[in-house]
Design a protein around this motif. Sequence first.
Motif: not given
Length: 152
Positions: A80, A96-97, A113, A117, A122, A125-126
């Motif tokens: 990511c 953005v992700w 993403g 968010g 997103t 990845c988070e």
Amino acid sequence: MLQVRGSLAICASAWLLAAAAPPMDYGPAPTWRRAIDLSEDYIRSLLDDPDSARFEWPNQVTRGTLKMPFEKTRNGYYTCGFVNSKNHFGGYSGRVWVIALVRDDQAVFAELGQRDGADMVTAMCERALKTGSIHPIADGPGDGLIGPDPAR
């Protein structure tokens, strides 16, 4: 005694099923630089203005399985990062992700993403960072992780 035999039979059956499963195939491991280059080329093909793309890759590449909703399951090496690029109005749309997966020396999947968010990329990845599925480059290499060449 009957309950013990039944439990043993269930355990043995579960073990046989697990033993019969073929090993997961991820393809050959790319270098970090190769995975990033392939990912960036693929992601640029998704953008309105590919030449304006600004990438950040703060994470290692890791061996794993990626499953997006309504998509097939893919095995390979993923990471990511972030991208910011110009939209069709000519202004930068915001960082953005992005998630990308490489397998057999080609990028086979990437998705961006949203700026707000509120999207799967997103969230994935988070969550991957929070659970340790992927690691920041600063953590150093580990099992199944590919970081940038320290000589670069």
